[in-house]
Structure formats: structure tokens, C-alpha cells
Write a protein that holds these residues in place. Structure first.
Motif, PDB file in Angstrom:
ATOM      1  N   ILE A 128       0.665  -1.122   0.172  1.00 49.77           N
ATOM      2  CA  ILE A 128      -0.179  -0.142  -0.128  1.00 49.77           C
ATOM      3  C   ILE A 128       0.763   1.072   0.249  1.00 49.77           C
ATOM      4  O   ILE A 128       0.430   2.328  -0.459  1.00 49.77           O
ATOM      5  CB  ILE A 128      -1.091   0.218   1.221  1.00 49.77           C
ATOM      6  N   LEU A 129       2.153   1.482   0.477  1.00 49.91           N
ATOM      7  CA  LEU A 129       2.592   2.511   0.926  1.00 49.91           C
ATOM      8  C   LEU A 129       3.392   2.493  -0.471  1.00 49.91           C
ATOM      9  O   LEU A 129       3.762   3.763  -0.606  1.00 49.91           O
ATOM     10  CB  LEU A 129       4.086   1.675   1.796  1.00 49.91           C
ATOM     11  N   VAL A 130       3.588   1.374  -1.024  1.00 47.48           N
ATOM     12  CA  VAL A 130       4.449   1.984  -2.903  1.00 47.48           C
ATOM     13  C   VAL A 130       3.456   2.097  -3.566  1.00 47.48           C
ATOM     14  O   VAL A 130       3.551   3.235  -4.075  1.00 47.48           O
ATOM     15  CB  VAL A 130       5.211   0.475  -2.929  1.00 47.48           C
ATOM     16  N   GLU A 131       2.021   2.444  -3.480  1.00 50.68           N
ATOM     17  CA  GLU A 131       1.244   2.736  -3.891  1.00 50.68           C
ATOM     18  C   GLU A 131       0.815   3.685  -4.178  1.00 50.68           C
ATOM     19  O   GLU A 131       0.481   4.840  -5.209  1.00 50.68           O
ATOM     20  CB  GLU A 131       0.402   1.366  -4.405  1.00 50.68           C
ATOM     21  N   THR A 132       0.499   4.090  -2.814  1.00 49.61           N
ATOM     22  CA  THR A 132       0.796   5.263  -2.898  1.00 49.61           C
ATOM     23  C   THR A 132       1.658   6.082  -2.434  1.00 49.61           C
ATOM     24  O   THR A 132       1.746   7.401  -2.843  1.00 49.61           O
ATOM     25  CB  THR A 132       0.260   5.132  -1.028  1.00 49.61           C
ATOM     26  N   ALA A 133       3.375   5.523  -2.414  1.00 57.49           N
ATOM     27  CA  ALA A 133       4.253   6.917  -3.097  1.00 57.49           C
ATOM     28  C   ALA A 133       4.796   6.451  -4.653  1.00 57.49           C
ATOM     29  O   ALA A 133       4.627   7.879  -5.161  1.00 57.49           O
ATOM     30  CB  ALA A 133       5.440   5.917  -2.651  1.00 57.49           C
ATOM     31  N   LEU A 134       4.136   6.102  -5.304  1.00 59.00           N
ATOM     32  CA  LEU A 134       3.911   6.008  -6.319  1.00 59.00           C
ATOM     33  C   LEU A 134       2.973   6.914  -7.299  1.00 59.00           C
ATOM     34  O   LEU A 134       2.646   7.737  -7.928  1.00 59.00           O
ATOM     35  CB  LEU A 134       2.627   4.603  -7.629  1.00 59.00           C
ATOM     36  N   ASP A 135       1.444   6.889  -6.482  1.00 58.07           N
ATOM     37  CA  ASP A 135       0.802   7.958  -7.058  1.00 58.07           C
ATOM     38  C   ASP A 135       1.042   9.109  -6.486  1.00 58.07           C
ATOM     39  O   ASP A 135      -0.134   9.885  -7.057  1.00 58.07           O
ATOM     40  CB  ASP A 135      -0.683   7.626  -5.808  1.00 58.07           C
ATOM     41  N   GLN A 136       1.916   9.588  -5.225  1.00 56.24           N
ATOM     42  CA  GLN A 136       2.253  10.650  -5.405  1.00 56.24           C
ATOM     43  C   GLN A 136       4.069  10.681  -5.487  1.00 56.24           C
ATOM     44  O   GLN A 136       4.730  11.847  -4.481  1.00 56.24           O
ATOM     45  CB  GLN A 136       2.383  11.502  -3.614  1.00 56.24           C
ATOM     46  N   SER A 137       4.364  10.430  -6.763  1.00 58.09           N
ATOM     47  CA  SER A 137       4.977  10.560  -6.888  1.00 58.09           C
ATOM     48  C   SER A 137       6.073  12.016  -6.893  1.00 58.09           C
ATOM     49  O   SER A 137       6.873  11.806  -6.930  1.00 58.09           O
ATOM     50  CB  SER A 137       5.922   9.258  -7.733  1.00 58.09           C
ATOM     51  N   LYS A 138       5.203  12.690  -6.986  1.00 54.67           N
ATOM     52  CA  LYS A 138       5.749  14.126  -7.749  1.00 54.67           C
ATOM     53  C   LYS A 138       6.695  14.891  -6.610  1.00 54.67           C
ATOM     54  O   LYS A 138       6.527  15.945  -5.830  1.00 54.67           O
ATOM     55  CB  LYS A 138       4.633  14.905  -9.301  1.00 54.67           C
ATOM     56  N   ASP A 139       5.245  14.679  -5.597  1.00 57.63           N
ATOM     57  CA  ASP A 139       5.904  15.609  -4.263  1.00 57.63           C
ATOM     58  C   ASP A 139       6.725  14.536  -3.403  1.00 57.63           C
ATOM     59  O   ASP A 139       6.786  13.480  -3.139  1.00 57.63           O
ATOM     60  CB  ASP A 139       4.702  15.003  -2.913  1.00 57.63           C
ATOM     61  N   SER A 140       8.306  14.839  -3.629  1.00 57.41           N
ATOM     62  CA  SER A 140       9.630  14.150  -3.264  1.00 57.41           C
ATOM     63  C   SER A 140       9.997  13.768  -1.691  1.00 57.41           C
ATOM     64  O   SER A 140      10.013  13.587  -1.269  1.00 57.41           O
ATOM     65  CB  SER A 140      10.789  15.127  -3.639  1.00 57.41           C
ATOM     66  N   SER A 141       8.976  15.007  -0.842  1.00 59.29           N
ATOM     67  CA  SER A 141       8.677  14.749   0.342  1.00 59.29           C
ATOM     68  C   SER A 141       7.552  13.651   0.752  1.00 59.29           C
ATOM     69  O   SER A 141       8.453  12.938   2.166  1.00 59.29           O
ATOM     70  CB  SER A 141       8.338  15.467   1.410  1.00 59.29           C
ATOM     71  N   ARG A 142       6.538  13.949   0.173  1.00 60.51           N
ATOM     72  CA  ARG A 142       5.810  12.409   0.889  1.00 60.51           C
ATOM     73  C   ARG A 142       6.953  11.513   0.147  1.00 60.51           C
ATOM     74  O   ARG A 142       6.503  10.273   0.891  1.00 60.51           O
ATOM     75  CB  ARG A 142       4.367  12.681  -0.275  1.00 60.51           C
ATOM     76  N   LEU A 143       7.472  10.994  -0.875  1.00 61.12           N
ATOM     77  CA  LEU A 143       7.757  10.013  -1.861  1.00 61.12           C
ATOM     78  C   LEU A 143       9.081   9.862  -0.395  1.00 61.12           C
ATOM     79  O   LEU A 143       8.931   8.173  -0.276  1.00 61.12           O
ATOM     80  CB  LEU A 143       8.920  10.480  -3.156  1.00 61.12           C
ATOM     81  N   LEU A 144       9.683  10.276  -0.209  1.00 61.50           N
ATOM     82  CA  LEU A 144      11.080  10.211   1.031  1.00 61.50           C
ATOM     83  C   LEU A 144      10.311   9.115   2.395  1.00 61.50           C
ATOM     84  O   LEU A 144      10.992   8.527   2.329  1.00 61.50           O
ATOM     85  CB  LEU A 144      11.714  11.565   1.870  1.00 61.50           C
ATOM     86  N   GLU A 145       9.085  10.174   2.749  1.00 60.16           N
ATOM     87  CA  GLU A 145       8.428   9.687   3.419  1.00 60.16           C
ATOM     88  C   GLU A 145       8.093   8.362   3.807  1.00 60.16           C
ATOM     89  O   GLU A 145       8.414   7.285   4.670  1.00 60.16           O
ATOM     90  CB  GLU A 145       7.638  10.512   3.870  1.00 60.16           C
ATOM     91  N   CYS A 146       8.067   7.859   2.705  1.00 54.27           N
ATOM     92  CA  CYS A 146       7.465   6.016   2.332  1.00 54.27           C
ATOM     93  C   CYS A 146       7.998   5.607   2.024  1.00 54.27           C
ATOM     94  O   CYS A 146       8.111   4.013   2.889  1.00 54.27           O
ATOM     95  CB  CYS A 146       6.138   6.495   1.078  1.00 54.27           C
TER      96      CYS A 146
END
Length: 780
Positions: A582-600
């Protein structure tokens, strides 16, 4: 043919003429005769009324057949049971039975005949005279003339020693004088003036130059030469009293002493022999030299001088002791006068014994052969002598006995053997057929042999054919014993020998049948075989059942493991992986948000690390010790796995010595222990964990922590969706152990597993431990 008649002077007995005519007038024997017997050797035995027994040794072959020679009379004073003789009988071995009014007497020829010495004779020495006859020294000097002992004029007082030198002269030693008796007369020699009050002569011998060596009691050894006396040799040679002396063929003089000491003088020097040279006869009381043979005898036996040393002659059976006389005859035989009688040894046996040391066969003569008494131990000597006609003479304390080696009585009759009785329990069974006995009978067979000459020397041997192959040497025993014989038919065979060792090997036999008991029959054995087959079949079925149970348990254990793995994967690893997905899917959906991607990604790394730990923990709980690992090593390995990258305090203690355990039980204990340790690490939030393993009569495993504990409902039913506690209880029940889990909120949890020793330890160690405890209880 002998006839009797009532004559003018009473009862008369006479031999008939060869023509059948009545006896001649001067051939009648007068007396009150009751019976007459002419024995096979030509002797005549006459029984009388109130006048004893008359034995005429033989009949002279003259025209007067009734003339008798050498008549001996036996009466009650001579040992006959009565002076009235009723019957005379000669048995097959030549012995003569005499029936009297008061008993039965038995007469037989004996090898030894006592000489008719004067009453009270004692301290006797014997030697061969210069003319080849016998000299007897017993205080006074006597001479054997045929069968008569005649006194001689004494050249010395109280004769103590007699010695015949190689030249034929006879030396006589007394209390105060030494005399030499030659064919030309008697030469007297005064004793040394230096002697003390005790100067009796113990032994005499002559050297090669004609000098005379004399041993004085209490004054040692001195030499008489050229009309004077002198002491010769070192003090240890001439000071002690020599018990015996002799001269060998080379002219050397030999001396025997007490305490294993022998000395020799060859004309120029002295030589001494002790235990180091093989002298081990104790006190040397006899010494004799014949040709190239030198013999010594003493308290402990006989030895020969071989190669510069003395060598013991070993005897088969009883060895001769206290030898006081040694005589070697021309045929190589050795005759010994000992405390137990006379011993005869063949020369070939002696030579063989010198080389190989094996026991010498010998023949013993004692009171059964007419030799009664024992010789003097120390003096006077010698106690054995031989005369020129081949006769031998042996002295004892009070008598001198004559033995003719060429005329020793022989018993050529093979003895008949009889089995007298077969005894089983208290029942005597007849022996005229097969003896039938019940099972497990104690058997006694009584037998004897018809040999009356010397019944004490009749020997027996027997065997039970069909039960044993070797003969039993029974000696003089006349019974054989057997116990608990197996059922079957046997043949008891006994053989016997007479007093001269002539065997009747055919002997006697009796057939003996032992009946079988009900438990020894064939049908009982068949039933036992069938019962054994049934037991083996039942054991086989039980074994198959046990194997099936083990396989089922293993299958159920594997199924439980799989179920646990599925639960653990579902509760830990799969949920973590699902969350990570689920984290990976969330990170892919928000891949443009680098801070969110790093947190995931950071959160994903944490979850993957947790999945790794949870997977490792599952594997640790599944690993059981192999055959080379122990429970201790398995628990330590589990601690290492669980405490990787951990800083919690851990206490691990083992009490007692590790012991060998059943593999399957050990595997279950390991699973329970690892599960308890895993729960303490991951669910208790404890900062200290304690593990104790005790090997005692029972095996005890304790795992404790100081974490937050468990609630009562969790302790009873476990956490929803988790089955660790339930699995621990199931494993404990499967191995017959006791599992106690104690938990208090905010005070930690304690897991105690107690496994009985009879269950976990291998049986041989349990037995050994119980035996050791039983032994130590006696010490306490």
C-alpha cells in the motif's frame, strides 16, 4: 594231596605219595589241626585248635615230602584274632584269609621284611661291610649273616656314624674314638685334644690322598692326615658341624650343612654353594655320589649337581621330604629313605627331569608295604645301604628293613569291578537292568573292586556316557555323584586298577534312563514355541502400532508447524508486506511530491526490517536440535538470533550436568523454549530476560522477563489471531510434561516447563542414576 588221621599222639597230617599211597611214617606232622591249605607258591598253612596258625614257607623237594622248612607260628600275642583257627582260604591274588573264633585275618606278602634286631635297638646307622654284607651300628656293632643278625666286638663306644671308603675300609665313629676296620684288623685313632666336651662324630669321609675328614658335633670339621689333626679352610667351612659327608669319583670331598649350604674340597681349594647356586633343600641331611652323579637331599626335597649348579628334581604327586638316605643302584634307579617312607625313581626319569624339568614319576613304599616308622633326621647316618647280593636295607628309629628289588611282590590280577547300588533320593534302585529315574533326580552310584591285597591303593575312574566324554579320576573314592541330569538314556561306566596299577578298563556298566518332566516333553516345547511366536507377532503388531503412532505424531507436528507458519506469516510477514504494498502504491500516486515520497520510502524500510526480523524469529522457533546438538546449544542459538542488534540484559544458567535425551522429546522442549523466549523478546517489552535449565531427577526449563505481563483473558486464550501459547500447551501435553505460565500485569511473565526424567532421559542413564543414588545412600 594231604590227609589227616587220628594217630597215637593225636591228630596227624601228612602228604600222600605220588603213587597214591599213604604218607611215609616219618612224614606225619602231629598237632590238633582244624584246616590245611597249600598255597600256589608251595607254602603250607595249618590251622590248629587253641594253638594258633602254622605257616610253613615251602616244602623241600626231597623224598620226605613232609619235611618243612622255615616254619612260622602266629598266635593271639602276634596279632591273630584268636588261637583257634576254623578255616583257611586263598584268594585269586594270593592273599590268605584266616577265619578264627573271634574274627577274620588277612595275610599277604610284603616288600619289606624287618630284620630280627635285639629288643630296644635304637639310633641305627647302616652301611656295607668290606665283604659286601651289612653292618648295623646301633650303639653296638652288628653284622648280618644270612637272615641272622650277629653282634661283633665293638672297636669304639656308642657308634654314631659308619662310612665305607672306596678302598673297602669301614670307618666307625663313636663318642671318643675313630676306628678303621680293614681285612687285616682294626686301627684306632685318638680324637683331637682340642675338642670340647661334646665331641661325638657326626659324619666321616676320606679324600683322594687317604686323608680322613671328620665332622664333630659342636666342633666343626677337621682333617686327619699323617697321624695328626688339623683344621682346614676358612672359618665358615670348618667351624660349623657338617651333617653329612661323601667323596665323589674324582676324589673331591663334599659336605652338607644346615640352611642350604654345601661345600666341596677338591684337594687344592674349597668351594661353597648356597641359594645363589641353586641349593634349596633346607638342611642337607643326605648326600651321595655315584659315577658322574651327585645328589643332595634335605627337608624340602632332592637336587642334582648339574653344570656347576644344583637343580631341583620335581616329582609328580607328593614330593619326598626329610630325606635321610640316598642310594643309587647299578641299574640307575635311585632309592630315597624319607619321613613318609621309601621312594623309588627310575634313572631315565631322573635324566629327563634334569633336562626338561618335568615331574618325575616314582613309586612310594610305606606301612602298606611293611615299612613302618620313620628314619632319624640328623643322626646317626646313613640310613640306607646296599649289599653285594643286590639287597637294600633301610633303617628307621627302631628297625632295619630288608628289600630285594628283584623280588618285590607283584599283583598281576586284573580286578573285577562291581556297581553295587544306584541311589536316587532315598530310593535304592536294582542294577540288574536299566535304572529308570524320575526327572531332575540327584544320582549317586556306588561301586567297588575285588582287590584285597592293598585295597587302599585301588584307584577308580568313571564317566557317564551320553552326558560327558572325559573320565573323572576318583582316586580311592567309591561313589559318583550327579545332580539335575537332563532327560535321556545314559551309560555309567567305571574302571578300576589294582595296587600295582593294572587297570580293568572294561570295568562295569549300568544303563540309566532319566524320564522327562511335563515341562521337558516335546509337546510342551511345541506349545512354548507357539507361545513365543504369538508373543513375537504381538510385539511386531505393537511395534507397527507404535511406528504408526510416531508417524502420525510427526505428521501432526508437521501440520502444526505449517499451521503456525501460516499464522505467523499471516499475522506478521504478510501483513507487513501488504502494508508495504500500500505504501508503494501511495508513493507512486504521489511521486511528484518528493517529501511525501521520501517519507513513504523511510516507512517502507522500517517495515521491511521488521518483516526480516519476524521471518528470522519464525525460523528460529522452527529449528530443533539435531543429533549432535544439545538443548543448551539450541537455546543459546535462539538467544543469539532473537537478541541480534538488541541491548537487553539476558541471564542464562544451566544447573547440573547435561544428559542424553530422547530426540523427539528434546525437539518438543526446544520448540516450547524458543517460543517462550520469542514471546519475551517481541511481546513483553522487557529490559531483562532470565533463562534457567536444570538437569535433575526431572528436567526443568524456566523463562522469565520483567515486562508488562499479560491480562488474565490473554493468559487463558491467547491474543486474537495468535496461537503461540496454545501451541506451547499442546506440545507440553504431547510429551507428558507440566507447563505453568504465571503472568502479572506490569511485573512480567514466568514460563516453567517440568518434564519427568523417565520421559526425557534415556533409560540406561535413569537406571545408572538410581543405582548411584542407592549406593550413596549407604555412605550417608
Amino acid at each position: 594231596m594231604w590227609v589227616s588221621r587220628l594217630g597215637p599222639q593225636g591228630m596227624e597230617l601228612g602228604p600222600m605219595e605220588p603213587s597214591g599211597a599213604m604218607p611215609l611214617a616219618d612224614s606225619w606232622i602231629h598237632g590238633q589241626f582244624t584246616d590245611v591249605l597249600e598255597t600256589r607258591d608251595g607254602g603250607l598253612w595249618l590251622g590248629t585248635l587253641k594253638h594258633g596258625l602254622i605257616w610253613a614257607h615251602s616244602r623241600r623237594e626231597t623224598s620226605k615230602l613232609g619235611a618243612l622248612s622255615r616254619v612260622t607260628t602266629f598266635k593271639g600275642a602276634d596279632g591273630l584274632t584268636s588261637d583257634t583257627v576254623r578255616s583257611i582260604f586263598q584268594d585269586q591274588e594270593g592273599g590268605v584269609f584266616i577265619a578264627t573264633d573271634d574274627g577274620l585275618d588277612y595275610f599277604r606278602l610284603q616288600a619289606f621284611v624287618p630284620l630280627p634286631l635285639p629288643k630296644g635297638t635304637q639310633e641305627i646307622a647302616v652301611s656295607r661291610d668290606s665283604d659286601g654284607t651289612l653292618l648295623v651300628g646301633a650303639g653296638n656293632l652288628m653284622h648280618l649273616d644270612g637272615d641272622v643278625v650277629r653282634p661283633l666286638a665293638n672297636p669304639v663306644d656308642h657308634i654314631q656314624s659308619i662310612y665305607r671308603d672306596p678302598l673297602g675300609s669301614v670307618w666307625l665313629g663313636g663318642t671318643s674314638l675313630l676306628a678303621q676296620e680293614t681285612p687285616t684288623g682294626v686301627h684306632r685313632v685318638r680324637l683331637p685334644q682340642s675338642l670340647s666336651s661334646m665331641h661325638n662324630i657326626q659324619a666321616i669321609a676320606t679324600g683322594k690322598t687317604g686323608d680322613v675328614w671328620v665332622s664333630f658335633i659342636g666342633n666343626g670339621v677337621q682333617r686327619y692326615s699323617n697321624g695328626g689333626w688339623q683344621k682346614m679352610g676358612p672359618d665358615q667351612f670348618h667351624k660349623p658341624t657338617a651333617i653329612v659327608e661323601t667323596r665323589d669319583e674324582s676324589g673331591a670331598v663334599w659336605f652338607g650343612y644346615t640352611n642350604n649350604r654345601v661345600a666341596a674340597f677338591d684337594g687344592t681349594r674349597f668351594a661353597t654353594f648356597t641359594e645363589q647356586e641353586g641349593v634349596e633343600v633346607g638342611n642337607v641331611t643326605a648326600i651321595a655320589a655315584y659315577h658322574d652323579h651327585l645328589w643332595i637331599g634335605g627337608d624340602r626335597g632332592l637336587e642334582a649337581f648339574v653344570g656347576g649348579r644344583f637343580k631341583a628334581i620335581r616329582f609328580s604327586g607328593r614330593s619326598p621330604a626329610n630325606i635321610s638316605g640316598i642310594l643309587e643302584t647299578s641299574d640307575g634307579r635311585l632309592w630315597l629313605n624319607t619321613v613318609n617312607g621309601v621312594v623309588e625313581v627310575d634313572g631315565t626319569e631322573l635324566e629327563a627331569s634334569k633336562s626338561n624339568g618335568r615331574g618325575v614319576a616314582h613309586r612310594d613304599f610305606d606301612f602298606l608295604d611293611g615299612f613302618v616308622g620313620a628314619p632319624e633326621d640328623i643322626r646317626p647316618l646313613p640310613t640306607v645301604a646296599g649289599t653285594s647280593d643286590g639287597r637294600l636295607f633301610f633303617s628307621t628309629v627302631h628297625r632295619v628293613y630288608e628289600l630285594d628289588p628283584r623280588d618285590i611282590p607283584k599283583n598281576p590280577v586284573i580286578p573285577k569291578v562291581l556297581i553295587r547300588d544306584v541311589v536316587s533320593g532315598a530310593r535304592n534302585c536294582p542294577t540288574n537292568g536299566t535304572v529308570v529315574l524320575p526327572s531332575a533326580s540327584d544320582l549317586q552310584v556306588e561301586y567297588t573292586a575285588f582287590s584285597y591285597t592293598v585295597p587302599q591303593r585301588v584307584r577308580f575312574r568313571y564317566r557317564l556316557e551320553g552326558y560327558e566324554y572325559q573320565w573323572h579320576d576318583a582316586g580311592q573314592r567309591r561313589q559318583a555323584f550327579y545332580s539335575k541330569l537332563p532327560p535321556g538314556t545314559y551309560s555309567f561306566h567305571v574302571a578300576a586298577s589294582n595296587d600295582d596299577g593294572i587297570w580293568n578298563n572294561d570295568g562295569a556298566r549300568v544303563e540309566i534312563a532319566i524320564m522327562a518332566a511335563w515341562y521337558q516333553t516335546a509337546w510342551f516345547r511345541l506349545l512354548c514355541l507357539l507361545a513365543l511366536c504369538a508373543v513375537l507377532w504381538a510385539a511386531h503388531r505393537m511395534r507397527l502400532r507404535g511406528i504408526s503412532r510416531v508417524l502420525r505424531l510427526r505428521y501432526e507436528a508437521r501440520l502444526d508447524e505449517r499451521t503456525k507458519i501460516a499464522r505467523d506469516l499471516h499475522d506478521t510477514l504478510l501483513q507487513t508486506i501488504q502494508g508495504s504494498k500500500i505504501l508503494v502504491e501511495t508513493a507512486l500516486d504521489q511521486s511528484k511530491d518528493s517529501s511525501r515520497l521520501l517519507e513513504c520510502l523511510n516507512k517502507l524500510a522500517v517495515w521491511l526490517d521488521q518483516a526480516t526480523k519476524e521471518g528470522r524469529a519464525v525460523l528460529v522457533t522452527l529449528r530443533a536440535p539435531d543429533e549432535e546438538d544439545s538443548l543448551v546449544l539450541a537455546l543459546k542459538r535462539a538467544l543469539d538470533e532473537f537478541s541480534a542488534n538488541e541491548t537487553r540484559g539476558v541471564d542464562f544458567a544451566v544447573h547440573g550436568s547435561a544428559r542424553k535425551m530422547h530426540h523427539g522429546i528434546c525437539e518438543q522442549i526446544t520448540h516450547i523454549g524458543c517460543e517462550a523466549v520469542r514471546n519475551a523478546y517481541y511481546h513483553s517489552a522487557a529490559d531483562r530476560i532470565s533463562i534457567e535449565l536444570a538437569f535433575g531427577r526431572n528436567l526443568t526449563l524456566r523463562v522469565a522477563d520483567n515486562g508488562h505481563g499479560m491480562a488474565e483473558d490473554t493468559l487463558r486464550g491467547g491474543r486474537p489471531g495468535h496461537f503461540g501459547l496454545q501451541g506451547m500447551r499442546e506440545r507440553s501435553t504431547a510429551i507428558g510434561s507440566e507447563l505453568n505460565i504465571i503472568s502479572v500485569l506490569d511485573h512480567g511473565t514466568e514460563v516453567v516447563l517440568t518434564v519427568p526424567g523417565e520421559v526425557v532421559y534415556e533409560r540406561e542413564q535413569i537406571v545408572f542414576r538410581k543405582l548411584l543414588s542407592w549406593i550413596l545412600s549407604f555412605r550417608d
